[in-house]
Design a protein around this motif. Structure first.
Motif, short mmCIF file in Angstrom:
data_model
loop_
_atom_site.label_atom_id
_atom_site.label_comp_id
_atom_site.label_asym_id
_atom_site.label_seq_id
_atom_site.Cartn_x
_atom_site.Cartn_y
_atom_site.Cartn_z
N GLY A 92 42.01 72.63 67.86
CA GLY A 92 41.32 73.64 67.89
C GLY A 92 42.10 74.66 67.05
O GLY A 92 43.05 74.32 66.40
N GLU A 127 42.91 75.15 74.33
CA GLU A 127 42.57 75.68 73.11
C GLU A 127 41.70 76.92 73.59
O GLU A 127 40.52 76.99 73.89
N ASN A 182 38.61 77.92 71.36
CA ASN A 182 37.18 76.84 71.55
C ASN A 182 36.80 76.21 72.82
O ASN A 182 36.05 75.40 72.78
#
Length: 386
Positions: A111, A166, A169
């Motif tokens: 990510g 992440e 993301n």
């Protein structure tokens, strides 16, 4: 001064929501700390009250995560991005102490944040091996199985770095990445620390910028194996082409001085201490892990069960984040309408990161189940209008 509502339906990704009782206590302590007549932000970082704040916060971290004696807990300035750099300096130096060689920095890029960390390591002069690049068609949303990773040979590996969650993301590891025996594993846990159990003994280092789940911006907690605090002389590091750590990023110096080598933002650490004390009082990590899982399950169930095509979830189900739930709403103006409708109901902080757009629900520890239930109802109701 207007009174803060008891429940705020805020889903921002960081700086993020904090418990009301923590904020009220912190506000009082900022004005007059424990009857001293001075606010905590005015006291010397080396005064007895300030040292007690650091010690309290460290002790809570150790209790909550069951940190073994083999590891040290430190607080630093800089936030997570600063630790991208600090870990390069310190882990390469530790590997050089052990092997007499520079070593290769391995990165599992899943990510935006692990990508930035890898780029920073390369910029600082590390020999970087991207063992995983999970970007597909320009987007992140999955984690390849360990059998597909391309780690450098163990004897040459200084460390393996990954981001546990992440934030941008919406990708989260559901397991601790396996690494060869003797290889140091390093993790950025900025956005999911204190939300589930962690076997700290398996890590060379863990760090977290505190502003997402346990505090306010300006401080970072680092948990590092004590053996990794050993390093060669500066001249040896220079000869090996290893960058020298600025003294404020040198973990050995920070640990030796109980995190107080330089002027640590004590008030920020105090908020961490208050937040962690509250978490301990409420049952600790086992209880919080159940709550975090339950909140995420409610949200994903609502999004998945909506009429097909209303909500598009880009992350593979097996790696969906519990902390940052991301999705898009196809159709002209629909995401804007979703955000505006949510705001009318008192729900804010739902815009996706500027780099990816869409919608992002950050369900950190301080976000109440009442807020999640309100949002779930709205998700269901909005889908019916499409």
């Amino acid at each position: 001064m207007s009174e803060r509502p008891e429940i705020i339906h805020y889903f921002g990704a960081g700086p993020a929501l904090l418990p009301n009782d923590v904020l009220k206590q912190a506000a009082a302590d900022l004005i007059n700390y424990q009857g001293t007549g001075l606010g905590l932000g005015e006291l010397s970082h080396r005064s007895a009250p300030a040292i007690a704040v650091v010690d309290s916060a460290k002790e809570s971290v150790k209790k909550l995560l069951d940190v073994p004696d083999s590891h040290e807990v430190c607080f630093l300035q800089s936030g997570g991005t600063g630790e991208f750099s600090a870990l390069v300096y310190n882990l390469l130096a530790a590997h050089a102490k052990k092997t007499g060689k520079k070593g290769i920095a391995n990165y599992l890029v899943t990510g935006s944040w692990s990508q930035k960390a890898a780029e920073e390591a390369k910029r600082l002069g590390a020999d970087v091996n991207v063992a995983v690049n999970a970007k597909i068609n320009g987007k992140y949303g999955t984690i390849p199985p360990p059998s597909e990773w391309s780690l450098s040979p163990p004897e040459q590996t200084a460390y393996v770095y990954y981001c546990d969650n992440e934030t941008v993301n919406g990708v989260e590891f559901g397991y601790i990445p396996p690494v060869p025996e003797g290889v140091e594993l390093v993790s950025d846990m900025s956005s999911n620390i204190m939300s589930r159990k962690v076997d700290v003994s398996k890590f060379g280092a863990i760090f977290a910028g505190v502003q997402k789940n346990i505090g306010i911006a300006g401080a970072t907690v680092v948990i590092i194996k004590k053996s990794l605090l050993e390093k060669p002389a500066d001249s040896e590091l220079v000869a090996l082409g290893i960058p020298l750590a600025p003294i404020v990023f040198d973990f050995a110096t920070i640990a030796k001085n109980n995190s107080l080598y330089n002027t640590l933002p004590i008030f920020n650490v105090h908020i961490v201490s208050l937040t962690l004390a509250r978490l301990l009082k409420n049952g600790g990590i086992p209880v919080q892990q159940v709550i975090s899982g339950r909140k995420a399950e409610k949200l994903y169930m609502a999004l998945d069960s909506a009429t097909e095509g209303v909500y598009m979830l880009p992350v593979a189900k097996e790696v969906r984040s519990r902390m940052n739930i991301v999705f898009t709403i196809p159709g002209e103006g629909r995401e804007k309408a979703f955000l505006e409708g949510a705001k009318k109901k008192g729900m804010t902080g739902l815009s996706g990161h500027r780099s990816v757009g869409g919608i992002r629900i950050s369900s950190y520890n301080a976000v109440s189940e009442q807020s999640i239930d309100l949002l779930v109802d709205y998700i269901n109701d909005f889908a019916k209008t499409i």
